[in-house]
Design a protein around this motif. Structure first.
Motif, short mmCIF file in Angstrom:
data_model
loop_
_atom_site.label_atom_id
_atom_site.label_comp_id
_atom_site.label_asym_id
_atom_site.label_seq_id
_atom_site.Cartn_x
_atom_site.Cartn_y
_atom_site.Cartn_z
N ALA A 49 0.82 -1.20 0.00
CA ALA A 49 0.00 0.00 0.00
C ALA A 49 0.85 1.24 0.00
O ALA A 49 0.47 2.27 -0.53
N HIS A 97 -5.84 4.55 7.40
CA HIS A 97 -6.58 4.13 6.20
C HIS A 97 -5.89 2.93 5.56
O HIS A 97 -6.56 1.98 5.11
N VAL A 101 -7.58 -0.69 4.81
CA VAL A 101 -7.58 -1.28 3.47
C VAL A 101 -6.96 -2.68 3.51
O VAL A 101 -7.45 -3.62 2.88
N THR A 102 -5.89 -2.82 4.28
CA THR A 102 -5.26 -4.13 4.42
C THR A 102 -6.21 -5.13 5.05
O THR A 102 -6.35 -6.27 4.58
N MET A 104 -9.39 -5.05 4.98
CA MET A 104 -10.45 -5.32 4.01
C MET A 104 -10.00 -6.37 3.00
O MET A 104 -10.74 -7.33 2.70
N VAL A 125 -3.33 -0.69 -5.31
CA VAL A 125 -3.98 0.23 -4.38
C VAL A 125 -3.84 1.66 -4.88
O VAL A 125 -2.93 1.98 -5.65
N GLU A 126 -4.77 2.51 -4.43
CA GLU A 126 -4.78 3.93 -4.81
C GLU A 126 -4.69 4.08 -6.34
O GLU A 126 -3.76 4.69 -6.87
N ASP A 141 -9.58 2.78 -3.80
CA ASP A 141 -8.70 2.33 -2.72
C ASP A 141 -7.99 1.03 -3.06
O ASP A 141 -6.82 0.86 -2.72
N ALA A 142 -8.67 0.10 -3.70
CA ALA A 142 -8.03 -1.16 -4.07
C ALA A 142 -8.72 -1.74 -5.29
O ALA A 142 -9.94 -1.65 -5.43
N GLU A 157 -13.91 0.42 -2.49
CA GLU A 157 -13.84 1.71 -1.81
C GLU A 157 -14.04 1.48 -0.32
O GLU A 157 -14.97 0.78 0.08
N LEU A 158 -13.17 2.06 0.49
CA LEU A 158 -13.29 1.91 1.93
C LEU A 158 -13.44 3.28 2.57
O LEU A 158 -12.65 4.19 2.31
N ASN A 160 -13.26 4.86 6.18
CA ASN A 160 -12.81 4.56 7.53
C ASN A 160 -13.46 5.48 8.56
O ASN A 160 -12.85 5.83 9.57
#
Length: 277
Positions: A49, A97, A101-102, A104, A125-126, A141-142, A157-158, A160
């Motif tokens: 990430a 964040h 994401v990790t 998730m 990612v991103e 996001d991923a 999409e996450l 947080n």
């Protein structure tokens, strides 16, 4: 002049409980983030990430990445003599964040893919999605590469717990605007035909626009459920495939909520054709 610290070292210094020690070579290289014979650990995804450009997939330049071992723009020394330290914006925003994401990604591969990570061929990612003609630009996001008969990737999409409800709603509708933009077929295409921009220039092996997965985290579970219900109302009528879940539910393997269905015909009616040549 003091040499810049490797990016993975800086990331591990920030997230010390997950630091892996001196596992990279002298050149400061790091894992590409791809799954090998052993399942990836949480710190491996975190390093991925922090250096998404190393993944070998199409990636727009980001402020958080740097090429050829050069210092990222997010990393600046506190002074000429002290050690490198992440800026406050990195510590306060990107770190939590990235952790979420990790979590998730790991929860998705452990539950939805039933731990069989052979189906996951790559991730990124991103990821920037943009259309120059309209000025539309947003970051996903991923993006997980899980090839199927109709789609090559899945979008994630996450939130947080840091976005307002209005901003979250705008982000998911940006995906529909991106999916609805069409372009002319070009010299090789039939005269007078238009094609979806994403299918022509981005996900060329997909028959349908990739499904969007929205994951809500960072709050008490009853508050996450309230946000899920609000997002369901805000996304009513959207013409892309869209699923939503909370991170605790995802980690427990509970089912997703389907709040959007892919409808390319209605999407084409909603967004105008490009101007003639």
């Amino acid at each position: 002049m003091r040499a810049a610290r490797p990016r993975w070292n800086a990331c591990c210094a920030l997230l010390d409980p997950f630091a892996v020690g001196d596992t990279a070579g002298a050149g400061g290289s790091t894992s590409t983030g791809r799954y090998g014979e052993e399942p990836p650990r949480r710190h491996q995804l975190l390093v991925g990430a922090a250096s998404a450009s190393d993944l070998g997939v199409r990636q727009q330049p980001r402020a958080a990445t740097a090429d050829n071992g050069q210092r990222s723009r997010l990393w600046q020394p506190a002074d000429d003599s002290g050690p490198d330290r992440p800026r406050a914006s990195f510590r306060a925003g990107f770190g939590p964040h990235a952790l979420a994401v990790t979590d998730m990604i790991l929860a998705y591969t452990d539950t939805v893919l039933s731990g069989d990570r052979a189906y996951l061929t790559d991730w990124q990612v991103e990821v920037n999605h943009s259309i120059k003609e309209t000025g539309l630009s947003f970051n996903t996001d991923a993006v997980l590469a899980v090839p199927t008969k109709t789609s090559e990737v899945r979008l994630f999409e996450l939130d947080n717990g840091t976005m307002s409800q209005a901003r979250l709603a705008k982000e998911v509708w940006d995906y529909e605007r991106y999916a609805g933009h069409r372009v002319w077929g070009g010299a090789r295409g039939p005269h007078g035909s238009t094609y979806p921009f994403w299918q022509r220039h981005r996900y060329t092996r997909s028959e349908r626009f990739p499904r969007l997965h929205v994951v809500l985290a960072g709050m008490e579970e009853h508050l996450l459920n309230n946000r899920r219900q609000a997002l369901t109302a805000d996304a009513r009528g959207i013409t892309i495939a869209m699923w939503v879940n909370t991170l605790p539910r995802l980690q427990r393997g509970e089912p997703w909520y389907e709040i959007g269905v892919d409808d390319p015909y209605r999407r084409r009616e909603r967004y105008p054709e490009p101007a003639g040549r």
